[in-house]
Design an enzyme around this catalytic site. Structure first.
Site, mmCIF file in Angstrom:
data_model
loop_
_atom_site.group_PDB
_atom_site.id
_atom_site.type_symbol
_atom_site.label_atom_id
_atom_site.label_comp_id
_atom_site.label_asym_id
_atom_site.label_seq_id
_atom_site.Cartn_x
_atom_site.Cartn_y
_atom_site.Cartn_z
ATOM 1 N N TRP A 1 110.155 55.697 38.420
ATOM 2 C CA TRP A 1 110.904 57.183 38.489
ATOM 3 C C TRP A 1 110.270 58.175 37.427
ATOM 4 O O TRP A 1 109.435 57.580 36.716
ATOM 5 C CB TRP A 1 112.518 56.810 38.140
ATOM 6 N N GLU B 1 106.027 64.630 33.856
ATOM 7 C CA GLU B 1 105.355 64.565 34.820
ATOM 8 C C GLU B 1 105.587 65.835 35.821
ATOM 9 O O GLU B 1 104.600 66.347 36.350
ATOM 10 C CB GLU B 1 105.664 63.317 35.647
ATOM 11 N N CYS C 1 100.691 52.986 32.286
ATOM 12 C CA CYS C 1 102.120 53.155 32.486
ATOM 13 C C CYS C 1 102.758 53.156 31.239
ATOM 14 O O CYS C 1 102.970 52.051 30.502
ATOM 15 C CB CYS C 1 102.544 52.195 33.643
ATOM 16 N N ARG D 1 106.609 50.666 31.329
ATOM 17 C CA ARG D 1 106.423 48.939 31.859
ATOM 18 C C ARG D 1 107.494 48.224 31.383
ATOM 19 O O ARG D 1 107.495 47.037 31.657
ATOM 20 C CB ARG D 1 105.040 48.710 31.211
#
Length: 1238
Positions: A373, A378, A201, A204
């Protein structure tokens, strides 16, 4: 091959180095290691890794590490020593290095990577996990030990009794049932830590801002669906996305799992067409077919939202259509190309992953839904542009007129950039949180830096962290990373439809539920009302209060009753609250008064110190980064606590924070409040406040402060708490509200409590269900009625001491009066008395401490009240106050009579004499009840008018200041029920007095100096009122019994060193503790022959010569060399220069300055808060003049005195009984309230 993978490749150029360690003292500074850092000396020989890889033997992620010993055979296993091996990680863009030590902890948990000594499989999709076999009890306990060690370490309680006890609890639970339950705080910590550990991720840095929805009480599929709808509404937040996770019950035997079948809560269906093409999202074709087999009837369009499919307790799945109105979608358009909107692209705002398992403390939570979010790439690069997804790149390139026949034209790259621009533009247009990949990369580099400093490393998967677009243009591309896995963790699971054990034929159609948004609360039905309440109350609301008089406690409990209808409301005194849990709270409501000169009440001191410590720790951590090497003094928690003025620009707290901030090159680095919308969108200036996330960043809070505007530091402690919670990253739901005792306090609380309830419900997406309606009905309604309170029979009367101890939760001392006498001249309305009491046992106190006296109401007032009560035949017969409690069970509501929590079994006369406050003007809540029991309608209307008009009520309250019997005199027809009135009236509070004696003289005796309170109401023309405790003490005779207790005052103690100079400032009864001081010093001098006693200056003030308290004693103390000087300032004596103690301070300025600046002296002040403030200002002037200091240097010096516990204050309130002060205060309060618009 990128440099990042060098950690898994044999470095042929690296030297064969050896590790040298002195185990008594680690000499190496890992923060400043040179490239040849892998030399550590050991007393056990020179150990060499067989193959050196980036300074390590073999791949650091391969558990098979081979050790050889130079000139010797293999090291014996029992001689192996675990030495943390730092991994050197270089940023090739900045040329900087850091070292990862955190990976050395992975041996504490069992993770098997797919890497070997010869092969790195870093790019393999599946994260290694332990599979689906349930853990054995032994394995669970081992993991629980490792997790609880992390948890208790995080709250600084590792290896404490609480830690050991918790391990024992877990062990006992495992013995009983092969599993155990995490406590809420542990689950919250674990869920956040799992995100922090998520190596793939990039976002983070926000790990602390995760809202946990604990749904472990949910046991049905419909309950899971409601919880997930609530998650979607909360997290979407009208586009201002909030990170959240919903957690369902843990795995037990592997046959009763709770699973969410959707890969994401929200996703678009994909349909395989006859020609082989896909309508919708190709990634969801398989799951769409599963939904259809379950009975779902799709609309069959390109943008169909898939239903939520869940299985509860291992049962077959059920599917539910998500109400479209709770799903926020963004239509795509381009800021430059009008044709882009014709592509018909859209995407949902909330990315909520729902197919991962939370592994925490040995427990596996198979049903979770987690969201952050979106990062723009992405959607634009992966969802829209991947060839196996929507694959719009060629269509976009064609519309742009690009040459798509040749790769050399880079048409894919150009089109991909425009798709990304369109996505970011569209999300920004709709005010939906999103972050671009450049900002996200910079934030991740900052996060890595923070993690390296705070815990020595940051597990990171380079392959996933580096964005799929413009990779080498982002900072993360050039950053080497160490990939390893730690628990707690989020692990991949096989799709539920591939592992589920069906209880019926797979082809049979399952149950289908379809709800519209407004129907959810009605349509989702549970097995009982009890379960329904448990689900609705999964959001915890913690209500903390700090009080001296009990008013804050009363308000806090009323607030708890209201919030209890819709939240899991818990009410605690600050002193009873585990302050280390504050970081794991969700909703925090503070109701607090202020004590003395802006300080916390006694039961709020520990909480305040903890907050200040957190603030200082945060500031120090920033200073270590931003101001290394500077020597500026940071105020400590002690000095901050002693000067907690914060709301006005001239006050000390703001000055201190200003100085703290001035040490940084960028003051904004310490601004903690973070707007998610602003910080998570692309920031055009290239900076982001997402770097600054405080320890309370996940806590929503609001503060109601009680006080009186006549005090110089009105509501100061509440203001301070509000500001510090903000500085620590908390999210303020409602602006601070100050309830002014002088004008409309009760009305202000009613308005605030209603507002915060509505805001909290809106914030946490709690719908208008029956329980919320019940809460709204509770506003302004009496919590008790004549039908729910009674005086029950009792066979055993409680003795008075035990009853008081039970009611006030204090250990009391029984004392006998030895003597009471007047001090100095006295009149009918002005007197000071000396009280000498003796206990059977030795009293443990020190000079400077306080004694709390349990007072009695005056007999004539009690008798007048009892005459008007109904429902009791004999006021001198023991009774037990009882309250009806309603408990919800699966079979319905059960009503029982229970003893009142604070009222023992005593006579009604005792209760109204000893336990109830009948002298303070009744609150509007009590007046509301009294109005209902008036047989005369005019009298009832009179009381209703006071209730409904807060200005009239305040005028009536402050003009008449009526006690209860006087209220009854105004409404003769009023006949209240005795039991209900007893339950509604506030508790009679103990009164505190500074102790005027020393235990060295007689450890069983205690002396107090009491100013007797007598005044007339109605601007001096009304009835005479008497102070409850002072006149009670005045009335006592020798051998009368008094119940008391000691309250420690650790900040108002004499120094152990008798040679230290003391300056004592105290007008009137403020001399009380100083009498104890000079008597104590007398005995210290007798017992100490080694040191010469230091000087003691006593500065005393009074009105007239005849009021010079303890005059003879002071003269004797001077003669004996105990006191050096005892000066008196007379403020109203005829024929002498009128002055106050401040003037004495100025007269002795040179001596005072020398004693404090050069001789290490202590400064003490005792008196009302207004005087104490004026004395401090005068002291600053004196020191500034005689020490030749600047204003800032003087401020720093006073802070230094406080920090060293050399500036001491014993503050009590102003007695507002004169018409002049009273009227002026009321008018000021009214003007302030009108100006504020409240």
């Amino acid at each position: 091959m990128p440099n990042i993978f060098k950690c898994c490749v044999k470095d042929e150029s690296s030297e064969k180095a050896f590790v040298k360690t002195d185990f008594g003292k680690m000499e190496t500074d890992f923060g400043k290691m040179e490239s040849n850092f892998n030399k550590i000396e050991t007393d056990f020989g020179k150990m060499v890794f067989a193959d050196q890889v980036n300074g390590h033997g073999s791949c650091p992620f391969n558990s098979a590490k081979i050790l050889t010993v130079e000139n010797e055979k293999q090291v014996k296993p029992n001689l192996r020593l675990k030495v943390p091996q730092p991994i050197r990680l270089k940023n090739h863009l900045a040329g900087e290095e850091n070292f990862d030590l955190l990976h050395s902890q992975i041996e504490d948990v069992s993770f098997n990577t797919k890497c070997s000594a010869a092969v790195c499989q870093n790019s393999i999709m599946d994260i290694p996990n332990r599979g689906d076999t349930p853990r054995t009890v032994e394995e669970v306990y081992k993991e629980a030990q490792a997790f609880l060690k992390q948890y208790f370490s995080s709250i600084r309680r590792e290896n404490t009794d609480a830690h050991v006890k918790r391990l024992q609890e877990v062990e006992e639970e495992l013995k009983r049932g092969d599993t155990y339950q995490l406590k809420t705080a542990e689950l919250v910590f674990g869920a956040k830590l799992a995100w922090r550990n998520a190596s793939r991720c990039i976002g983070r840095i926000q790990w602390k801002k995760l809202q946990i929805f604990d749904c472990r009480a949910v046991t049905t599929a419909s309950g899971m669906f409601e919880a997930l709808c609530n998650h979607i509404k909360y997290a979407t937040n009208k586009g201002n996305i909030r990170s959240a996770i919903t957690i369902f019950p843990q795995r037990t035997d592997g046959k009763h799992d709770y699973r969410i079948w959707n890969p994401q809560l929200i996703s678009y269906a994909g349909y395989m067409e006859p020609d082989g093409t896909v309508l919708g999202d190709p990634a969801r074709v398989e799951f769409t077919e599963v939904c259809v087999k379950l009975g779902w009837k799709p609309p069959h369009t390109a943008w169909d939202i898939l239903p939520i499919v869940v299985s509860a307790d291992g049962k077959d799945p059920e599917y539910f259509d998500i109400p479209r109105e709770i799903i926020m979608e963004v239509k795509m358009e381009h800021p430059k190309y009008e044709w882009f909107k014709d592509l018909g692209l859209q995407w949902y705002a909330l990315p909520a992953v729902s197919n991962m398992r939370l592994d925490c403390g040995g427990l596996e939570f198979t049903g979770t839904a987690f969201n952050g979010w979106y990062m723009g790439t992405e959607i634009a690069c992966r969802n829209f542009s991947d060839s196996n997804r929507l694959n719009v790149i060629k269509s976009v390139a064609t519309k742009m007129g690009l040459d798509t026949e040749s790769y050399v034209s880079l048409w894919k790259d150009k089109a991909l950039v425009e798709v990304n621009i369109a996505v970011l533009h569209s999300f920004h247009r709709d005010n939906v949180s999103i972050v671009d990949h450049h900002s996200a990369s910079e934030q991740f580099i900052k996060h890595m830096d923070n993690e390296n400093k705070s815990r020595g490393g940051c597990p990171s998967d380079w392959v996933w962290i580096v964005p799929p677009m413009s990779s080498s243009l982002t900072s993360v591309f050039h950053q080497e990373m160490a990939l390893y896995y730690m628990r707690p963790s989020y692990d991949y699971q096989d799709p539920a439809w591939k592992t589920h054990q069906w209880t019926k034929n797979e082809g049979d159609k399952t149950r289908h539920r379809k709800f519209h948004f407004k129907q959810i609360a009605r349509a989702v039905k549970f097995t009982s009302k009890l379960f329904g309440q448990a689900l609705s109350k999964r959001i915890k609301a913690t209500i903390l209060y700090a009080t001296e008089t009990g008013k804050s406690e009363q308000y806090a409990k009323e607030l708890g009753t209201i919030f209890g209808h819709a939240f899991n409301a818990q009410v605690h005194a600050m002193s009873e609250y585990d302050v280390f849990s504050i970081e794991h709270e969700t909703l925090l409501l503070i109701v607090t008064s202020t004590f003395g000169n802006g300080e916390p009440p006694a039961n709020g001191e520990v909480f305040a110190k903890h907050l200040f410590q957190m603030l200082c720790n945060e500031k120090k951590s920033l200073d270590q980064v931003d101001s290394a090497g500077t020597n500026n003094k940071i105020p400590t928690p002690k000095s901050l606590l002693r000067t907690n003025s914060v709301m006005t620009p001239s006050m000390e707290y703001k000055k201190q924070l200003s100085r703290m901030e001035s040490r940084n090159t960028n003051v904004n680095d310490y601004k903690r409040q973070l707007s998610r919308l602003e910080s998570n969108k692309s920031n055009m200036t290239g900076t982001s406040s997402a770097d600054n996330i405080g320890p309370l960043s996940n806590v929503c809070y609001a503060v109601f402060a009680l006080g009186s505007s006549v005090y110089p530091k009105f509501c100061q402690f509440g203001k301070t708490v509000d500001k510090i919670l903000e500085d620590l990253g908390g999210e303020r739901l409602l602006d601070l509200t100050c309830g002014d005792e002088m004008c409309g306090q009760e009305q202000q609380f009613r308005v605030w409590s209603s507002n915060i309830f509505h805001v909290a419900c809106e914030t946490f997406c709690i719908e208008e269900n029956d329980m919320v309606k019940d809460a709204k009905k509770a506003f302004g309604r009496m919590p008790l009625t004549e039908e729910t309170v009674r005086f029950g029979r009792t066979d055993k009367k409680c003795d008075m001491k035990s009853g008081l101890e039970h009611s006030y939760k204090k250990k009391l001392i029984s004392c006998k009066i030895k003597q009471t006498k007047h001090l100095g001249e006295h009149t009918a309305d002005r007197a000071t008395i000396f009280v000498d009491m003796e206990s059977e046992d030795e009293l443990k106190y020190e000079p400077g401490d306080h004694v709390g006296i349990m007072a009695c109401n005056r007999t004539e007032i009690v008798d007048a009240v009892l005459e008007r009560l109904k429902g009791v035949d004999n006021y001198d017969k023991a009774v037990q106050l009882q309250v009806m409690k309603e408990t919800l069970t699966p079979t319905g509501a059960v009503k029982t009579w229970e003893c009142h929590e604070r009222m023992p079994a005593l006579t009604v006369r005792d209760i109204f004499t000893r336990f109830l406050d009948i002298t303070t003007p009744p609150s509007t809540k009590i007046l509301k009840y009294l109005a209902t029991v008036c047989s005369d309608q005019n009298e009832a209307d009179y009381l209703k008018e006071l209730i409904e008009d807060s200005n009239k009520y305040d005028d009536w309250r402050h003009h008449y200041f009526p006690h209860l019997s006087e209220v009854f005199a105004q409404v003769p027809s009023c006949r209240p029920q005795a039991s209900l009135l007893a339950a509604l009236l506030p508790q009679l509070q103990p009164r505190f007095y500074s102790i005027s004696s020393t235990p060295l003289q007689n450890p069983k005796r205690i002396h107090v100096t009491v100013s007797v309170v007598i005044y007339k109401t109605q601007n001096g023309e009304g009835s005479t009122h008497y102070g409850v405790c002072s006149t009670y003490l005045q009335s006592l005779k020798p051998d009368d019994e008094v119940f008391a207790f000691i309250r420690r005052a650790p900040t108002f103690r004499m120094p152990q060193d008798v040679s230290v100079p003391l300056i004592l400032v105290g007008p009137g009864s403020g001399i009380a503790p100083f009498r104890g001081f000079w008597h104590h010093r007398r005995y210290q001098i007798k017992d100490s022959n080694s040191k010469k006693p230091g000087p003691i200056f006593l500065l005393f003030g009074c009105r007239y010569k005849g009021m010079d308290l303890y005059k003879d004693e002071k003269e004797q103390a001077i003669a004996d060399g105990v006191l050096t000087k005892a000066l008196v300032a007379l403020s109203r004596e005829e024929g002498v220069n009128k002055k106050h103690v401040q003037a004495l301070l100025q007269d002795e300025g040179a001596h005072v300055t020398r004693m404090l600046v050069e001789e290490g002296g202590h400064f003490y002040v005792c008196g009302d808060c207004k005087m104490a403030e004026e004395v401090q200002q005068k002291l600053k002037e004196v020191i500034k003049t005689h020490a030749n200091l600047s204003e800032e240097e003087v401020e720093d010096f006073i802070l230094y005195l406080m920090d060293e516990n050399r500036y001491h204050e014993d503050i009590f309130g102003i007695t507002l009984r004169t018409s002049i002060v009273h009227k002026a205060s009321r008018e000021t309060a009214k003007r302030t309230r009108l100006e504020s618009g409240s």
